[in-house]
Scaffold this motif. Structure first.
Motif, short mmCIF file in Angstrom:
data_model
loop_
_atom_site.label_atom_id
_atom_site.label_comp_id
_atom_site.label_asym_id
_atom_site.label_seq_id
_atom_site.Cartn_x
_atom_site.Cartn_y
_atom_site.Cartn_z
N TYR A 362 25.15 32.27 -15.09
CA TYR A 362 24.53 33.51 -14.61
C TYR A 362 23.23 33.86 -15.35
O TYR A 362 22.56 34.82 -14.98
CB TYR A 362 25.51 34.67 -14.76
N ASP A 363 22.86 33.09 -16.34
CA ASP A 363 21.73 33.45 -17.20
C ASP A 363 20.40 32.96 -16.64
O ASP A 363 20.13 31.77 -16.60
CB ASP A 363 21.95 32.87 -18.60
N GLU A 364 19.54 33.90 -16.23
CA GLU A 364 18.22 33.55 -15.68
C GLU A 364 17.28 33.01 -16.75
O GLU A 364 16.30 32.33 -16.43
CB GLU A 364 17.60 34.78 -15.01
N MET A 366 17.72 30.67 -18.60
CA MET A 366 17.80 29.21 -18.68
C MET A 366 16.63 28.54 -17.92
O MET A 366 16.29 27.40 -18.18
CB MET A 366 19.12 28.71 -18.11
N SER A 367 16.03 29.24 -16.98
CA SER A 367 14.88 28.69 -16.23
C SER A 367 13.59 29.06 -16.94
O SER A 367 13.53 30.04 -17.69
CB SER A 367 14.87 29.24 -14.81
N SER A 373 18.72 31.56 -11.96
CA SER A 373 19.93 31.05 -12.60
C SER A 373 20.69 30.21 -11.58
O SER A 373 20.29 30.13 -10.41
CB SER A 373 20.81 32.20 -13.09
N CYS A 374 21.80 29.63 -11.99
CA CYS A 374 22.61 28.85 -11.04
C CYS A 374 23.09 29.74 -9.90
O CYS A 374 23.18 29.29 -8.74
CB CYS A 374 23.81 28.24 -11.75
N SER A 376 21.62 32.02 -8.44
CA SER A 376 20.57 32.32 -7.46
C SER A 376 20.82 31.58 -6.16
O SER A 376 20.53 32.09 -5.07
CB SER A 376 19.20 31.94 -8.02
N PHE A 439 14.64 25.14 -12.04
CA PHE A 439 14.53 25.67 -13.39
C PHE A 439 13.21 25.27 -14.06
O PHE A 439 12.75 25.94 -14.97
CB PHE A 439 15.71 25.20 -14.24
#
Length: 657
Positions: A362-364, A366-367, A373-374, A376, A439
């Motif tokens: 869920y962590d944006e 990371m991009s 995030s995944c 998305s 990402f």
């Protein structure tokens, strides 16, 4: 991952193939007698099959010379196929690669599984030329690199393509092809015939495991028509397979307790009688056969196995198998082992790691943009799809190349993405992370961010018992994989009915399931119980199909996406994989519109109409799609049948996330 995927269910044969092993440690005379009984039964049936192959070849020769009629040749093929069904369980258990490639594989062009450099015609340390070596050893046990040449595409051989040709309307123009195929069948059978006869011993666990796997095969590949594309003689062949199992299991059943023995015999008899009374392919009630015959037999044979203290091959040799030999139902949630498909091991997985993976999912941050995030593209409420034809990119105004597939049960796959370009969950994540439209970063950057974040340092320390060590790419991948692997669900209304948790299932759903598994031809690509392209009974390999998907449902223009041929994997760079896409699951399809890789089909009605017309080729686009694997024949489904199919597909909805 490669080592895991070599840990086949039938691994114990590696110790016995083509060799005689001394089992002098055997103490019990009745065990030895069982082994002799198994061998005599199997050797006798192997001889019958060999004889029927010879007769088929003889009939093909005289048919070419117009001495035999079409009906006589067809009759002999049916006899040959029935003889094969008497030994299928044991040949598929020991030699699945060889059987698939040469004896009973799908009638489709395929990449040569054992490309041999023919010009290398000298003997080596194998004391054989390439031709001699290949003829005398099953494909499963060849050193495939010793004589290796350039890979090439082969036309199909074996019983399935013979079934298709001999029962085709164009048989008069296929005489030479049929004769060549029957000759080739004689040659290709020699290796497995020799190997099985050289086995001095056949163990209890091999027989019972092969039998339970055959029950899966009968249900998923037999009665669906996958195995009999021309004759559709699936029901009679299923009866023959069950008779063969009943015969070979008898020595074990005689040692079993009387209640198990009587129940197994009764189930076999009831199933065979049911098959012989209900022979019509289109009207056969597959749901009744599943719930009253296949699943009870599958469970009861496990009871016999446990009662006799017979281990599974996985237990005996400490192997990680894809199919769970301890499962009691083809639709149980432990039927397959998710850890077979991931680098993450069961011992290393836990709820703490899973929760960490969910946080990363869920962590944006990371991009690289900090906006993606995944989740998305994989929204839980939409069964981890996004409801768009093609997912939105991290760059404003742009989309990704393809539609976003569901992640529920996605772990059950040997290759990922529509074009099959990734071989495990960890590699799948790498493609997303490095894609400039997603990402747009790399593992090094992500790991650097995590190591600078106090919250993540504590979470990883808790999950991995890290003290002063830095977080690694492997740990990041393990956490993310743990979460994606946890997205499993086999608890739909249909599953509950098959598992006997409910007795309520509408007539529409029942009719729809029987259509799906029979007349509508869906289950020959969407295999139960995952209803994806993961091929039973061992579920180790994903299929892809060329369907001829249109750019839009109402315009006769084939979608331009090249699919698998363009995935940068050399062994997929062949024309047979042009416009070929992974067969994804239809579970939760009610939640995952729009459909297909291009997201151009908005409703299940549009999807079924596409199949009903025979894909692009069935619509007249054979010039545009020269390699379609979907049969072009129209299904002639009525309006009610389409409604029933949709009712069944929607009964597979079970998103608990």
């Amino acid at each position: 991952m490669l080592l895991k995927k070599l840990s086949f269910v039938f691994i114990p044969i590696l110790f016995t193939v083509l060799f005689n092993i001394n089992f002098s440690s055997r103490k019990q005379t009745n065990d030895y007698q069982d082994i002799q009984d198994f061998k005599q039964i199997i050797d006798n049936n192997i001889n019958v099959f060999k004889n029927e192959i010879d007769l088929l070849n003889s009939d093909a020769l005289v048919f070419q010379n117009d001495i035999k009629s079409i009906s006589e040749l067809q009759s002999q093929l049916l006899k040959t196929r029935k003889a094969y069904k008497k030994v299928e369980y044991i040949l598929e258990y020991f030699y699945p690669e060889h059987i698939k490639a040469y004896i009973n594989g799908a009638p489709l062009a395929h990449v040569d599984p054992n490309p041999v450099k023919e010009e290398y015609n000298v003997k080596s340390y194998y004391t054989a030329t390439p031709k001699e070596y290949g003829k005398n050893m099953p494909l499963d046990y060849r050193d495939k690199n010793h004589f290796r040449g350039e890979a090439k595409v082969l036309l199909p051989v074996g019983l399935q393509v013979l079934d298709e040709l001999i029962f085709s309307d164009d048989i008069a123009n296929e005489k030479e092809a049929i004769l060549n195929l029957t000759k080739q069948l004689e040659t290709d059978f020699f290796a497995v015939e020799s190997a099985i006869k050289k086995r001095q011993y056949l163990e209890d666990f091999e027989i019972i495991e092969a039998s339970r796997l055959e029950l899966i095969r009968i249900f998923t590949l037999g009665i669906t028509g996958y195995d009999t594309p021309g004759s559709l003689n699936a029901i009679e062949e299923a009866s023959t397979s069950l008779e063969a199992l009943q015969e070979v299991l008898n020595p074990l059943l005689l040692k079993s307790d009387s209640s198990n023995r009587k129940r197994v015999h009764a189930l076999f008899e009831e199933a065979i009688i049911y098959l012989k009374k209900n022979t019509d392919f289109n009207t056969f009630d597959r749901l009744t056969f599943l719930t009253q015959s296949i699943n009870p037999l599958y469970e009861k044979l496990l009871d016999v196995q446990k009662g006799l203290s017979i281990p599974s091959s996985a237990e005996k040799y400490k192997n990680l198998a894809s199919w769970n030999a301890s499962s009691t139902n083809l639709f149980s949630d432990d039927f397959l082992n998710p850890y077979y498909y991931s680098l993450l091991t069961e011992d290393d997985d836990n709820s703490t790691l899973r929760q960490l993976g969910k946080t990363l999912f869920y962590d944006e941050n990371m991009s690289s943009s900090g906006t993606m995030s995944c989740v998305s593209c994989h929204k839980p409420e939409l069964a981890f799809t996004d409801g768009r034809p093609k997912s939105m990119a991290s760059i404003d105004g742009k989309t990704l190349l393809r539609n976003s597939p569901t992640l529920i049960n996605a772990v059950f796959s040997d290759r990922y993405f529509y074009d099959l370009r990734a071989y495990d969950l960890e590699e799948q994540a790498e493609h997303v992370i490095e894609n400039h439209l997603e990402f747009n970063t790399n593992f090094s950057e992500i790991v650097k961010k995590i190591n600078e974040d106090e919250t993540y340092l504590n979470l990883f320390k808790k999950a991995f018992n890290n003290e002063d060590e830095e977080i690694t790419r492997y740990q990041f991948s393990s956490a993310l994989s743990s979460y994606v692997l946890s997205l499993q669900s086999f608890n739909s209304l249909f599953d509950q009915f098959v598992l006997r948790k409910t007795s309520k299932l509408s007539k529409k759903v029942k009719r729809g399931f029987n259509l799906f598994m029979g007349k509508a031809n869906c289950a020959t690509c969407h295999f139960a119980p995952t209803f994806s392209g993961l091929v039973p009974p061992l579920y180790r390999e994903n299929e892809s199909e060329v369907l001829g998907i249109l750019k839009t449902p109402d315009v006769l223009e084939v979608d331009a996406d090249l699919g698998r041929i363009d995935n940068n994997i050399p062994l997929d760079n062949y024309n047979i994989y042009k416009n070929s896409f992974k067969t994804t699951t239809i579970r939760n399809a009610k939640l995952t519109a729009p459909y297909f890789h291009n997201g151009a089909y908005n409703t299940l009605e549009q999807v079924i109409d596409f199949y009903n017309q025979g894909g692009a080729v069935g619509m007249g686009l054979s010039y545009e799609v020269t390699n379609q694997t979907l049969p072009p024949d129209k299904l002639d489904l009525s309006k009610r049948e389409i409604e029933d199919l949709i009712a069944f597909i929607e009964s597979l909805t079970d998103n608990p996330f």
